[in-house]
Design a protein around this motif. Structure first.
Motif, PDB file in Angstrom:
ATOM      1  N   GLY A   1     -20.778   8.839-104.899  1.00 53.65           N
ATOM      2  CA  GLY A   1     -21.999   9.690-105.047  1.00 53.65           C
ATOM      3  C   GLY A   1     -22.347  10.724-103.988  1.00 53.65           C
ATOM      4  N   HIS A   2     -23.751  10.793-104.127  1.00 50.05           N
ATOM      5  CA  HIS A   2     -24.036  12.059-103.297  1.00 50.05           C
ATOM      6  C   HIS A   2     -23.591  11.621-101.743  1.00 50.05           C
ATOM      7  CE1 HIS A   2     -27.410  14.700-101.688  1.00 50.05           C
ATOM      8  NE2 HIS A   2     -27.569  13.818-100.992  1.00 50.05           N
ATOM      9  N   ASP A   3     -23.866  10.799-100.859  1.00 47.35           N
ATOM     10  CA  ASP A   3     -23.610  10.335 -99.639  1.00 47.35           C
ATOM     11  C   ASP A   3     -22.211  10.693 -99.394  1.00 47.35           C
ATOM     12  OD1 ASP A   3     -26.333  10.194 -99.190  1.00 47.35           O
ATOM     13  OD2 ASP A   3     -26.180   7.883 -98.991  1.00 47.35           O
ATOM     14  N   GLY A   4     -21.313  10.027-100.257  1.00 48.50           N
ATOM     15  CA  GLY A   4     -20.070  10.139 -99.910  1.00 48.50           C
ATOM     16  C   GLY A   4     -19.379  11.519 -99.965  1.00 48.50           C
ATOM     17  N   TYR A   5     -19.831  12.298-101.025  1.00 50.65           N
ATOM     18  CA  TYR A   5     -19.289  13.684-101.040  1.00 50.65           C
ATOM     19  C   TYR A   5     -19.766  14.608-100.147  1.00 50.65           C
ATOM     20  CZ  TYR A   5     -16.865  14.041-105.931  1.00 50.65           C
ATOM     21  OH  TYR A   5     -15.875  14.081-106.729  1.00 50.65           O
ATOM     22  N   LEU A   6     -20.976  14.387 -99.543  1.00 55.44           N
ATOM     23  CA  LEU A   6     -21.476  15.036 -98.433  1.00 55.44           C
ATOM     24  C   LEU A   6     -20.770  14.656 -96.965  1.00 55.44           C
ATOM     25  CD1 LEU A   6     -25.192  15.212 -98.828  1.00 55.44           C
ATOM     26  CD2 LEU A   6     -23.780  16.997 -99.609  1.00 55.44           C
TER      27      LEU A   6
ATOM     28  N   ALA B   1     -15.768  12.077-116.419  1.00 53.29           N
ATOM     29  CA  ALA B   1     -15.663  11.635-115.176  1.00 53.29           C
ATOM     30  C   ALA B   1     -16.630  10.322-115.018  1.00 53.29           C
ATOM     31  CB  ALA B   1     -15.779  12.853-114.074  1.00 53.29           C
ATOM     32  N   ARG B   2     -16.270   9.889-113.556  1.00 51.21           N
ATOM     33  CA  ARG B   2     -16.979   8.436-113.117  1.00 51.21           C
ATOM     34  C   ARG B   2     -17.436   8.803-111.839  1.00 51.21           C
ATOM     35  NH1 ARG B   2     -16.881   8.569-117.843  1.00 51.21           N
ATOM     36  NH2 ARG B   2     -16.269   6.817-119.244  1.00 51.21           N
ATOM     37  N   MET B   3     -18.275   9.907-111.480  1.00 47.97           N
ATOM     38  CA  MET B   3     -18.855  10.040-110.242  1.00 47.97           C
ATOM     39  C   MET B   3     -20.266  10.149-110.347  1.00 47.97           C
ATOM     40  SD  MET B   3     -16.175   9.889-108.231  1.00 47.97           S
ATOM     41  CE  MET B   3     -14.802  10.476-107.509  1.00 47.97           C
ATOM     42  N   LEU B   4     -21.076  10.248-109.457  1.00 48.28           N
ATOM     43  CA  LEU B   4     -22.324   9.898-109.279  1.00 48.28           C
ATOM     44  C   LEU B   4     -23.114  11.091-108.415  1.00 48.28           C
ATOM     45  CD1 LEU B   4     -22.677   6.419-108.789  1.00 48.28           C
ATOM     46  CD2 LEU B   4     -22.668   7.304-110.991  1.00 48.28           C
ATOM     47  N   CYS B   5     -22.464  12.283-108.464  1.00 45.19           N
ATOM     48  CA  CYS B   5     -23.250  13.295-107.932  1.00 45.19           C
ATOM     49  C   CYS B   5     -24.601  13.968-108.562  1.00 45.19           C
ATOM     50  CB  CYS B   5     -22.325  14.610-107.665  1.00 45.19           C
ATOM     51  SG  CYS B   5     -20.819  14.326-106.417  1.00 45.19           S
ATOM     52  N   THR B   6     -25.454  14.464-107.921  1.00 42.63           N
ATOM     53  CA  THR B   6     -26.669  14.848-108.501  1.00 42.63           C
ATOM     54  C   THR B   6     -26.732  16.520-108.223  1.00 42.63           C
ATOM     55  OG1 THR B   6     -27.943  14.779-106.573  1.00 42.63           O
ATOM     56  CG2 THR B   6     -27.725  12.896-107.999  1.00 42.63           C
TER      57      THR B   6
ATOM     58  N   PRO C   1     -34.952  17.481-113.822  1.00 43.81           N
ATOM     59  CA  PRO C   1     -35.801  16.485-114.421  1.00 43.81           C
ATOM     60  C   PRO C   1     -35.456  14.976-114.458  1.00 43.81           C
ATOM     61  CG  PRO C   1     -34.097  17.706-116.026  1.00 43.81           C
ATOM     62  CD  PRO C   1     -34.227  18.281-114.467  1.00 43.81           C
ATOM     63  N   MET C   2     -33.995  15.027-113.912  1.00 41.60           N
ATOM     64  CA  MET C   2     -33.540  13.613-113.911  1.00 41.60           C
ATOM     65  C   MET C   2     -33.565  12.813-112.343  1.00 41.60           C
ATOM     66  SD  MET C   2     -33.154  12.882-116.915  1.00 41.60           S
ATOM     67  CE  MET C   2     -32.390  11.341-116.924  1.00 41.60           C
ATOM     68  N   ALA C   3     -34.078  13.820-111.376  1.00 38.77           N
ATOM     69  CA  ALA C   3     -34.116  13.404-109.901  1.00 38.77           C
ATOM     70  C   ALA C   3     -34.367  11.823-109.591  1.00 38.77           C
ATOM     71  CB  ALA C   3     -34.954  14.256-109.155  1.00 38.77           C
ATOM     72  N   GLU C   4     -35.567  11.391-110.222  1.00 35.92           N
ATOM     73  CA  GLU C   4     -35.639  10.044-109.920  1.00 35.92           C
ATOM     74  C   GLU C   4     -34.590   9.080-110.489  1.00 35.92           C
ATOM     75  OE1 GLU C   4     -39.735   8.899-111.013  1.00 35.92           O
ATOM     76  OE2 GLU C   4     -40.421  10.408-109.733  1.00 35.92           O
TER      77      GLU C   4
ATOM     78  N   ARG D   1     -29.486   5.354-109.246  1.00 30.09           N
ATOM     79  CA  ARG D   1     -28.169   5.048-109.625  1.00 30.09           C
ATOM     80  C   ARG D   1     -27.150   5.235-108.706  1.00 30.09           C
ATOM     81  NH1 ARG D   1     -28.518   7.057-116.137  1.00 30.09           N
ATOM     82  NH2 ARG D   1     -30.037   5.314-116.652  1.00 30.09           N
ATOM     83  N   GLN D   2     -27.491   5.381-107.370  1.00 30.40           N
ATOM     84  CA  GLN D   2     -26.552   6.042-106.396  1.00 30.40           C
ATOM     85  C   GLN D   2     -25.708   4.560-105.898  1.00 30.40           C
ATOM     86  OE1 GLN D   2     -25.342   9.202-105.276  1.00 30.40           O
ATOM     87  NE2 GLN D   2     -26.340   9.542-107.219  1.00 30.40           N
ATOM     88  N   PRO D   3     -24.734   4.771-105.232  1.00 29.47           N
ATOM     89  CA  PRO D   3     -23.977   3.566-105.140  1.00 29.47           C
ATOM     90  C   PRO D   3     -24.920   2.767-103.772  1.00 29.47           C
ATOM     91  CG  PRO D   3     -22.407   5.404-104.801  1.00 29.47           C
ATOM     92  CD  PRO D   3     -23.699   5.955-105.077  1.00 29.47           C
ATOM     93  N   ASN D   4     -24.741   1.394-103.817  1.00 30.28           N
ATOM     94  CA  ASN D   4     -25.534   0.700-102.807  1.00 30.28           C
ATOM     95  C   ASN D   4     -24.938   0.768-101.385  1.00 30.28           C
ATOM     96  OD1 ASN D   4     -23.473  -1.167-102.679  1.00 30.28           O
ATOM     97  ND2 ASN D   4     -24.383  -2.427-104.280  1.00 30.28           N
TER      98      ASN D   4
END
Length: 371
Positions: free
Chosen positions: A236-241, A275-280, A337-340, A345-348
């Motif tokens: 997700g977010h942290d991993g991609y960055l 896909a099955r990634m969790l980017c925002t 609109p889906m930010a929250e 839903r990001q990885p733990n």
């Protein structure tokens, strides 16, 4: 910031006809939207519409461009392939390669898509614009020189790069492909060359199933100038960055490009059906910020983004808007609109730790050799 946005309504009219993978149409089989292809015009049209509604369009230099010429296309694609494509297009359409159907005029629309990418790159290299975004459709990063696949009929970025080189506008060009699927076409075009650095971040073994391995580093003069960053599902977010910060940016710093091109797919987004990634949307905004800063440090800010995949009609527009806000420095926002929802839903922490270790290992392997 002079940011160009290259688009054309005709690109939204590209279609595959009544195309279904397994079922015949007719009888009780209802025709499928967009001909049965997930590569729908609506993801792109809704991005453009959102920009118009928020007012972002008025802050950008909205431009059109002509089709890429036959000579432009022939620098990448063999004459016999182009002739077959044109003949089939004139005869009513059909399919070449794998999952690349088109209707009458498909050749011209694909050439127009490549022309948008070419015009965006040339405008930035000539100093007419600081950076640019090409809303190209059909996409291009899966198209090999002689074999289109994965919705891609011509290799838009390859055609743009060779046009720029033909005019003597750039020597060293870096391509970052963050579409969730491996950029196998662009890789194939430049696999044996050291003047183009190709970097692909993608979900491992998604599409194509047999390409994109970390050990595929180029050949001959190009050894070390192709980099694959295959990420497991769920990043997700942290991993991609982190991957951008620890692998992509250092590779750019080593290569010292004259311009950076991003193959900008939004299918790593959390709602994408392929896909099955969790980017925002924020992930794409911050990755754009990372590359924009690298471009400022390395090549006078010269940065071009070419639209690739992304199949969530509802979410792609917000991801694209966030990228264009960052690219242009605009304060005109389209709040996610889906930010929250996507935040929770990001990885733990445990999964992020696993991804971090994996990315560190890939950084050591990729950056330990020439890039």
């Amino acid at each position: 910031m002079r940011t160009g946005f290259f688009w054309d309504e005709r690109c939204f009219w590209h279609a595959g006809g009544n195309y279904a993978l397994t079922l015949p149409l007719g009888g009780l089989v209802q025709p499928l939207a967009a001909g049965g292809l997930p590569e729908s015009p609506e993801t792109k049209r809704r991005l453009k519409n959102l920009m118009d509604v928020t007012g972002l369009s008025r802050e950008l230099e909205m431009r059109h461009a002509p089709e890429a010429s036959w000579a432009d296309l022939a620098r990448i694609h063999p004459e016999d392939f182009l002739q077959e494509f044109k003949t089939l297009s004139d005869a009513g359409g059909g399919e070449l390669g794998l999952r690349t159907p088109f209707i009458t005029g498909g050749f011209e629309v694909a050439a127009l898509s490549a022309g948008l990418a070419k015009a965006a790159l040339l405008a930035v290299l000539r100093g007419e614009l600081d950076n640019a975004y090409a809303l190209s459709r059909p996409p291009g990063h899966h198209c090999l020189p002689d074999w289109p696949n994965g919705f891609c009929l011509l290799n838009n970025i390859g055609i743009a790069i060779e046009a720029a080189k033909a005019e003597g506008l750039a020597g060293r060009i870096a391509v970052i492909d963050w579409d969730v699927h491996h950029g196998n076409g662009t890789e194939a075009v430049f696999y044996d060359r050291d003047d183009v650095l190709t970097i692909s971040l993608h979900q491992e073994y998604n599409y194509p199933l047999d390409t994109g391995d970390i050990t595929d580093r180029g050949t001959g003069a190009g050894l070390g100038y192709n980099m694959n960053i295959p990420l497991p599902p769920g990043v997700g977010h942290d991993g991609y960055l982190e991957a951008m910060d620890t692998i992509v940016v250092p590779a750019l710093e080593r290569f010292k490009p004259d311009v950076i091109i991003i193959a900008c797919g939004f299918d790593a987004g959390i709602y994408d059906p392929l896909a099955r990634m969790l980017c925002t949307a924020e992930t794409f905004r911050l990755m754009t910020r990372q590359v924009k800063q690298a471009a400022a440090d390395l090549c006078d800010g010269k940065l071009v983004m070419v639209h690739e995949g992304g199949y969530s009609e509802a979410y792609v527009p917000f991801c694209g808007h966030a990228v264009l806000e960052e690219l242009s420095g605009s304060a005109t926002a389209a709040a996610d609109p889906m930010a929250e929802t996507v935040a929770i839903r990001q990885p733990n922490a445990r999964m992020n730790s696993f991804f971090s270790t994996l990315i560190a290992e890939m950084a050591e392997e990729l950056l330990g050799s020439r890039a």
